[in-house]
Design a protein around this motif. Structure first.
Motif, PDB file in Angstrom:
ATOM      1  N   GLU A 160     -49.659  22.710  16.993  1.00  0.00           N
ATOM      2  CA  GLU A 160     -50.329  23.951  17.311  1.00  0.00           C
ATOM      3  C   GLU A 160     -49.290  24.970  17.988  1.00  0.00           C
ATOM      4  N   ILE A 161     -48.382  24.214  18.825  1.00  0.00           N
ATOM      5  CA  ILE A 161     -47.405  25.239  19.370  1.00  0.00           C
ATOM      6  C   ILE A 161     -46.506  25.572  18.449  1.00  0.00           C
ATOM      7  N   GLY A 164     -47.097  26.009  15.379  1.00  0.00           N
ATOM      8  CA  GLY A 164     -47.792  26.969  14.411  1.00  0.00           C
ATOM      9  C   GLY A 164     -47.634  28.399  14.786  1.00  0.00           C
ATOM     10  N   ARG A 165     -47.991  28.451  16.278  1.00  0.00           N
ATOM     11  CA  ARG A 165     -47.923  29.673  16.779  1.00  0.00           C
ATOM     12  C   ARG A 165     -46.469  30.356  16.690  1.00  0.00           C
ATOM     13  N   TRP A 166     -45.481  29.569  17.117  1.00  0.00           N
ATOM     14  CA  TRP A 166     -44.197  29.883  17.040  1.00  0.00           C
ATOM     15  C   TRP A 166     -43.772  30.605  15.699  1.00  0.00           C
ATOM     16  N   VAL A 178     -45.201  31.702  13.322  1.00  0.00           N
ATOM     17  CA  VAL A 178     -46.073  33.116  12.995  1.00  0.00           C
ATOM     18  C   VAL A 178     -45.245  34.087  13.805  1.00  0.00           C
ATOM     19  N   GLU A 179     -45.314  33.820  15.020  1.00  0.00           N
ATOM     20  CA  GLU A 179     -44.589  35.049  15.781  1.00  0.00           C
ATOM     21  C   GLU A 179     -43.356  35.228  15.419  1.00  0.00           C
ATOM     22  N   GLU A 183     -53.234  21.679  10.313  1.00  0.00           N
ATOM     23  CA  GLU A 183     -51.997  22.803  10.867  1.00  0.00           C
ATOM     24  C   GLU A 183     -51.183  23.232   9.798  1.00  0.00           C
TER      25      GLU A 183
END
Length: 417
Positions: A191-192, A194-196, A198-199, A218
């Motif tokens: 999850e971490i 996955g956010r990174w 995209v950002e 994910e």
């Protein structure tokens, strides 16, 4: 074209593996005609049973080809052949966590930053990364080893990833990052990332053996290998539809990841059917990638129809008479404006490159780290007392020795002490 659009195109990266074959010493072929496409903002999972060639593929992408091996095929970034300089900008997290056990997490991360950064900038960057990976409380904790207590297994795994994220790579490769973690920690880590991804508009390619159902969801893209060959490649959510389309029904109450690994390990006849469709998929993907290389449109669609042959029907494997799986590939925009934006970023390659660290900076960082590792032995009270005592004894024994030719042997003995 707006400035924002130019910036998005400047950041866009597309990693392509096209028709890669790997043969090791002895003539054994590890990878057979493997294709892979990953783009910015996505996470691609490379899955398969043990020995299917996952780690070998990751090593090839990073330029770590085994000695006495031969490889053919292409590895491209934004339609340019990946060079050694471009690979320096890749982040690669191996299965093994290799650290100096006596250093704290902060010291481990600090020495990896270039000396051109100010102390304030280094502090800020380290804090950003450890906060992202939820390691803030571990900053002043020693890494630890076999005999020394330190970070836990999950914390070491995240620390290994933190070392690569410091440079903010646009292509991050991870080899079994969830091995040794329970399903909850594995999900949290994905999850971490996955956010990174995209950002930062980056690419993450990770090999993973048997993820939980939540972890599996994910991922955006999926490459399934069996005996070094493609069994499936495409969108993760289309995987079940694809296998059902070639006559491999999905068990509704199974974890999709477990189902995939089981179907490629069944009878040799069943596996041969899956790999034959995979080979057809690979050939069509190769043709599509070649079209993408010269396409001017920003998006094209690839329609793949999987027809089961008569022999498959006789063996009870239902085929698709009029079925198709629609997969969307996004190609980079190589318009003149995008090319100009890329040129501003790097004249030689036209892709995102992490600035290289000078030889002198690396030497200073390694020297400083070496001192930190051995300072307890160098500066310990016991070593200082022992050194002072030996120096005192030697001084007394050779005190006021005449500097004559007859005493040369005595001076040599004193120096050798």
């Amino acid at each position: 074209m707006t400035q924002e659009t130019l910036q998005q195109q400047q950041q866009q990266q597309v990693l392509t593996v096209r028709g890669v074959n790997l043969t090791v010493e002895g003539g054994r072929q590890i990878l057979h005609n493997v294709h892979l496409t990953a783009k910015s903002g996505s996470m691609l999972a490379v899955m398969g049973p043990s020995g299917s060639g996952k780690t070998s593929l990751m090593n090839l992408i990073c330029g770590r080809r085994p000695p006495s091996s031969t490889m053919d095929g292409e590895i491209l970034l934004n339609n340019r052949k990946v060079t050694s300089r471009m690979r320096k900008s890749f982040g690669y997290v191996t299965q093994e966590d290799v650290f100096f056990s006596q250093l704290t997490l902060k010291q481990t991360l600090w020495v990896k930053l270039p000396s051109s950064m100010t102390a304030k900038d280094k502090e800020k960057r380290v804090n950003e990364v450890v906060e992202l990976l939820q390691l803030t409380k571990c900053l002043d904790t020693k890494i630890g080893g076999m005999s020394d207590q330190g970070l836990s297994g999950g914390e070491k795994k995240r620390a290994n990833i933190a070392c690569e994220l410091l440079r903010n790579p646009k292509v991050l490769l991870l080899d079994e990052p969830t091995s040794g973690l329970d399903s909850s920690l594995a999900l949290k880590l994905m999850e971490i990332l996955g956010r990174w991804v995209v950002e930062q508009s980056s690419i993450v390619v990770t090999s993973i053996h048997q993820p939980s159902s939540q972890t599996f969801h994910e991922f955006h893209e999926l490459l399934l290998l069996a005996d070094g060959q493609i069994a499936y490649s495409g969108r993760r959510e289309l995987m079940v539809e694809y296998f059902e389309g070639i006559g491999v029904p999905f068990h509704k109450h199974w974890n999709a990841a477990d189902f995939m690994l089981e179907v490629v390990k069944e009878s040799s006849q069943h596996k041969a059917h899956i790999l034959e469709n995979g080979r057809q998929f690979a050939e069509r993907a190769k043709q599509e990638q070649q079209q993408l290389a010269s396409a001017s449109a920003s998006q094209v669609h690839l329609n793949l129809s999987y027809q089961a042959d008569a022999g498959s029907r006789q063996n009870g494997l239902a085929g698709l008479d009029e079925g198709s799986v629609r997969i969307r590939f996004t190609s980079p925009d190589f318009s003149p404006q995008a090319a100009a934006a890329a040129k501003l970023q790097d004249d030689s390659e036209g892709v995102h490159l992490v600035p290289e660290v000078s030889w002198w900076t690396q030497f200073l960082a390694l020297s400083y780290r070496g001192f930190l590792v051995s300072r307890e032995a160098i500066l310990s009270v016991q070593v200082l007392v022992q050194t002072a005592f030996v120096a005192f004894i030697v001084s007394v024994l050779w005190f006021q020795v005449a500097k004559t030719e007859n005493n040369i042997a005595d001076f040599i003995s004193a120096v050798s002490r």
